[in-house]
Design a protein around this motif. Sequence first.
Motif, PDB file in Angstrom:
ATOM      1  N   ASN A 106     -20.238   5.895  33.341  1.00  0.00           N
ATOM      2  CA  ASN A 106     -20.750   5.236  34.619  1.00  0.00           C
ATOM      3  C   ASN A 106     -20.671   3.714  34.125  1.00  0.00           C
ATOM      4  OD1 ASN A 106     -22.982   4.882  33.060  1.00  0.00           O
ATOM      5  ND2 ASN A 106     -23.882   6.666  33.803  1.00  0.00           N
ATOM      6  N   LYS A 107     -21.451   2.968  34.949  1.00  0.00           N
ATOM      7  CA  LYS A 107     -21.374   1.603  34.531  1.00  0.00           C
ATOM      8  C   LYS A 107     -21.911   1.078  33.127  1.00  0.00           C
ATOM      9  CE  LYS A 107     -20.703  -0.772  39.078  1.00  0.00           C
ATOM     10  NZ  LYS A 107     -21.389  -1.865  39.789  1.00  0.00           N
ATOM     11  N   VAL A 108     -22.861   1.909  32.683  1.00  0.00           N
ATOM     12  CA  VAL A 108     -23.671   1.761  31.624  1.00  0.00           C
ATOM     13  C   VAL A 108     -23.200   2.477  30.428  1.00  0.00           C
ATOM     14  CG1 VAL A 108     -25.857   1.744  30.608  1.00  0.00           C
ATOM     15  CG2 VAL A 108     -25.796   1.186  33.244  1.00  0.00           C
ATOM     16  N   HIS A 109     -22.939   3.769  30.321  1.00  0.00           N
ATOM     17  CA  HIS A 109     -22.322   4.194  29.391  1.00  0.00           C
ATOM     18  C   HIS A 109     -20.941   4.722  29.175  1.00  0.00           C
ATOM     19  CE1 HIS A 109     -26.627   5.387  28.291  1.00  0.00           C
ATOM     20  NE2 HIS A 109     -26.921   5.632  29.614  1.00  0.00           N
ATOM     21  N   SER A 110     -20.530   4.753  28.008  1.00  0.00           N
ATOM     22  CA  SER A 110     -18.820   5.179  27.843  1.00  0.00           C
ATOM     23  C   SER A 110     -18.842   5.793  26.603  1.00  0.00           C
ATOM     24  CB  SER A 110     -18.030   4.042  28.045  1.00  0.00           C
ATOM     25  OG  SER A 110     -18.326   2.960  26.856  1.00  0.00           O
ATOM     26  N   LEU A 111     -17.800   6.639  26.237  1.00  0.00           N
ATOM     27  CA  LEU A 111     -17.509   7.589  25.092  1.00  0.00           C
ATOM     28  C   LEU A 111     -16.085   7.269  24.757  1.00  0.00           C
ATOM     29  CD1 LEU A 111     -19.331  10.965  25.989  1.00  0.00           C
ATOM     30  CD2 LEU A 111     -20.060   9.165  24.540  1.00  0.00           C
ATOM     31  N   GLY A 112     -15.774   7.240  23.546  1.00  0.00           N
ATOM     32  CA  GLY A 112     -14.293   6.812  23.115  1.00  0.00           C
ATOM     33  C   GLY A 112     -13.932   7.771  21.930  1.00  0.00           C
ATOM     34  N   MET A 113     -13.093   8.336  21.650  1.00  0.00           N
ATOM     35  CA  MET A 113     -12.549   8.863  20.706  1.00  0.00           C
ATOM     36  C   MET A 113     -10.931   8.682  20.416  1.00  0.00           C
ATOM     37  SD  MET A 113     -12.332  13.137  20.447  1.00  0.00           S
ATOM     38  CE  MET A 113     -11.226  14.004  19.277  1.00  0.00           C
ATOM     39  N   THR A 114     -10.713   8.449  18.815  1.00  0.00           N
ATOM     40  CA  THR A 114      -9.441   7.967  18.377  1.00  0.00           C
ATOM     41  C   THR A 114      -9.186   9.146  17.270  1.00  0.00           C
ATOM     42  OG1 THR A 114      -9.769   5.615  18.848  1.00  0.00           O
ATOM     43  CG2 THR A 114      -7.986   6.364  17.312  1.00  0.00           C
ATOM     44  N   VAL A 115      -7.957   9.633  17.560  1.00  0.00           N
ATOM     45  CA  VAL A 115      -7.648  10.620  16.339  1.00  0.00           C
ATOM     46  C   VAL A 115      -6.175  10.146  15.793  1.00  0.00           C
ATOM     47  CG1 VAL A 115      -7.007  13.078  16.005  1.00  0.00           C
ATOM     48  CG2 VAL A 115      -8.718  12.526  17.475  1.00  0.00           C
ATOM     49  N   ARG A 116      -6.102  10.209  14.510  1.00  0.00           N
ATOM     50  CA  ARG A 116      -4.974   9.955  13.639  1.00  0.00           C
ATOM     51  C   ARG A 116      -4.494  11.118  12.983  1.00  0.00           C
ATOM     52  NH1 ARG A 116      -6.797   4.504  10.747  1.00  0.00           N
ATOM     53  NH2 ARG A 116      -7.371   3.234  12.625  1.00  0.00           N
ATOM     54  N   HIS A 117      -3.140  11.241  12.549  1.00  0.00           N
ATOM     55  CA  HIS A 117      -2.686  12.243  11.868  1.00  0.00           C
ATOM     56  C   HIS A 117      -1.408  12.111  11.227  1.00  0.00           C
ATOM     57  CE1 HIS A 117      -1.453  16.220  10.725  1.00  0.00           C
ATOM     58  NE2 HIS A 117      -2.819  16.841  11.190  1.00  0.00           N
ATOM     59  N   ASN A 135       0.826  -1.210  -0.026  1.00  0.00           N
ATOM     60  CA  ASN A 135      -0.030  -0.050  -0.032  1.00  0.00           C
ATOM     61  C   ASN A 135       0.885   1.224  -0.182  1.00  0.00           C
ATOM     62  OD1 ASN A 135      -2.550  -1.440   0.058  1.00  0.00           O
ATOM     63  ND2 ASN A 135      -2.252  -1.521   2.571  1.00  0.00           N
ATOM     64  N   PRO A 136       1.121   1.715  -1.234  1.00  0.00           N
ATOM     65  CA  PRO A 136       2.166   3.025  -1.328  1.00  0.00           C
ATOM     66  C   PRO A 136       1.564   4.088  -0.568  1.00  0.00           C
ATOM     67  CG  PRO A 136       1.207   2.399  -3.309  1.00  0.00           C
ATOM     68  CD  PRO A 136       0.831   1.370  -2.467  1.00  0.00           C
ATOM     69  N   GLY A 137       2.363   4.687   0.310  1.00  0.00           N
ATOM     70  CA  GLY A 137       2.137   5.821   0.961  1.00  0.00           C
ATOM     71  C   GLY A 137       1.074   5.871   1.926  1.00  0.00           C
ATOM     72  N   ILE A 138       0.441   4.524   2.395  1.00  0.00           N
ATOM     73  CA  ILE A 138      -0.125   4.415   3.766  1.00  0.00           C
ATOM     74  C   ILE A 138      -0.045   5.208   4.850  1.00  0.00           C
ATOM     75  CG2 ILE A 138       0.768   2.513   4.773  1.00  0.00           C
ATOM     76  CD1 ILE A 138      -2.170   1.029   4.733  1.00  0.00           C
ATOM     77  N   SER A 139       1.153   5.447   5.080  1.00  0.00           N
ATOM     78  CA  SER A 139       1.438   6.305   6.242  1.00  0.00           C
ATOM     79  C   SER A 139       1.038   7.768   6.229  1.00  0.00           C
ATOM     80  CB  SER A 139       2.851   6.022   6.896  1.00  0.00           C
ATOM     81  OG  SER A 139       3.849   6.721   5.903  1.00  0.00           O
ATOM     82  N   ASP A 140       0.900   8.239   4.815  1.00  0.00           N
ATOM     83  CA  ASP A 140       0.623   9.500   4.327  1.00  0.00           C
ATOM     84  C   ASP A 140      -1.180   9.802   4.578  1.00  0.00           C
ATOM     85  OD1 ASP A 140       2.966  10.292   4.016  1.00  0.00           O
ATOM     86  OD2 ASP A 140       2.912   9.914   1.873  1.00  0.00           O
ATOM     87  N   PHE A 141      -1.759   8.721   4.770  1.00  0.00           N
ATOM     88  CA  PHE A 141      -3.036   8.706   4.605  1.00  0.00           C
ATOM     89  C   PHE A 141      -3.532   8.263   6.016  1.00  0.00           C
ATOM     90  CE2 PHE A 141      -2.325   8.380   0.264  1.00  0.00           C
ATOM     91  CZ  PHE A 141      -3.209   9.215  -0.352  1.00  0.00           C
ATOM     92  N   MET A 142      -3.180   7.099   6.736  1.00  0.00           N
ATOM     93  CA  MET A 142      -3.673   6.627   7.790  1.00  0.00           C
ATOM     94  C   MET A 142      -2.966   7.273   8.963  1.00  0.00           C
ATOM     95  SD  MET A 142      -4.500   2.696   7.128  1.00  0.00           S
ATOM     96  CE  MET A 142      -5.219   2.388   8.810  1.00  0.00           C
ATOM     97  N   GLY A 143      -1.878   7.660   8.772  1.00  0.00           N
ATOM     98  CA  GLY A 143      -1.205   8.856   9.629  1.00  0.00           C
ATOM     99  C   GLY A 143      -0.051   7.900  10.275  1.00  0.00           C
ATOM    100  N   ARG A 144       0.725   8.705  10.949  1.00  0.00           N
ATOM    101  CA  ARG A 144       1.952   8.460  11.712  1.00  0.00           C
ATOM    102  C   ARG A 144       1.848   8.466  13.462  1.00  0.00           C
ATOM    103  NH1 ARG A 144       3.639  10.822   7.119  1.00  0.00           N
ATOM    104  NH2 ARG A 144       5.180   9.644   5.890  1.00  0.00           N
ATOM    105  N   ALA A 145       0.723   9.205  13.492  1.00  0.00           N
ATOM    106  CA  ALA A 145       0.474   9.119  15.320  1.00  0.00           C
ATOM    107  C   ALA A 145      -1.027   9.084  15.467  1.00  0.00           C
ATOM    108  CB  ALA A 145       0.797  10.379  15.527  1.00  0.00           C
ATOM    109  N   GLU A 146      -1.367   8.295  16.454  1.00  0.00           N
ATOM    110  CA  GLU A 146      -2.628   7.988  16.917  1.00  0.00           C
ATOM    111  C   GLU A 146      -2.758   8.176  18.337  1.00  0.00           C
ATOM    112  OE1 GLU A 146      -4.851   4.486  15.567  1.00  0.00           O
ATOM    113  OE2 GLU A 146      -4.976   3.954  17.555  1.00  0.00           O
ATOM    114  N   VAL A 147      -3.783   9.023  18.679  1.00  0.00           N
ATOM    115  CA  VAL A 147      -4.240   9.228  20.259  1.00  0.00           C
ATOM    116  C   VAL A 147      -5.719   8.683  20.441  1.00  0.00           C
ATOM    117  CG1 VAL A 147      -4.432  10.916  21.951  1.00  0.00           C
ATOM    118  CG2 VAL A 147      -2.773  11.381  20.368  1.00  0.00           C
TER     119      VAL A 147
END
Length: 93
Positions: A21-32, A2-14
């Motif tokens: 609470n016990k029932v609800h949770s929120l998640g977020m992932t950011v790539r750049h 996959n040429p250039g995959i790091s340019d599209f999917m990113g080199r860093a991820e947070v």
Amino acid sequence: DNPGISDFMGRAEVAGTWHINKVHSLGMTVRHSLKSDARGSVKLEWMKASTAIADSAALRYRVQLFSGYGDSLIDYNDSQESLGVGVLLSDWM
């Protein structure tokens, strides 16, 4: 091959998850790509445990919103927005 995959999917991820609470949770992932053309992605998730078995948290309902590059390896170089709805049969958190 996959040429250039790091340019599209990113080199860093947070990623982070907030267990409201016990029932609800929120998640977020950011790539750049860490380049000036600013490719990457953002993924937001909301999960809700089944109220019938909230103490065991073995079944969770999930809603996911994705925007950017790399939602799948097949379309890694195409920007897309998607909404996903599903069920988690086991809690991996």
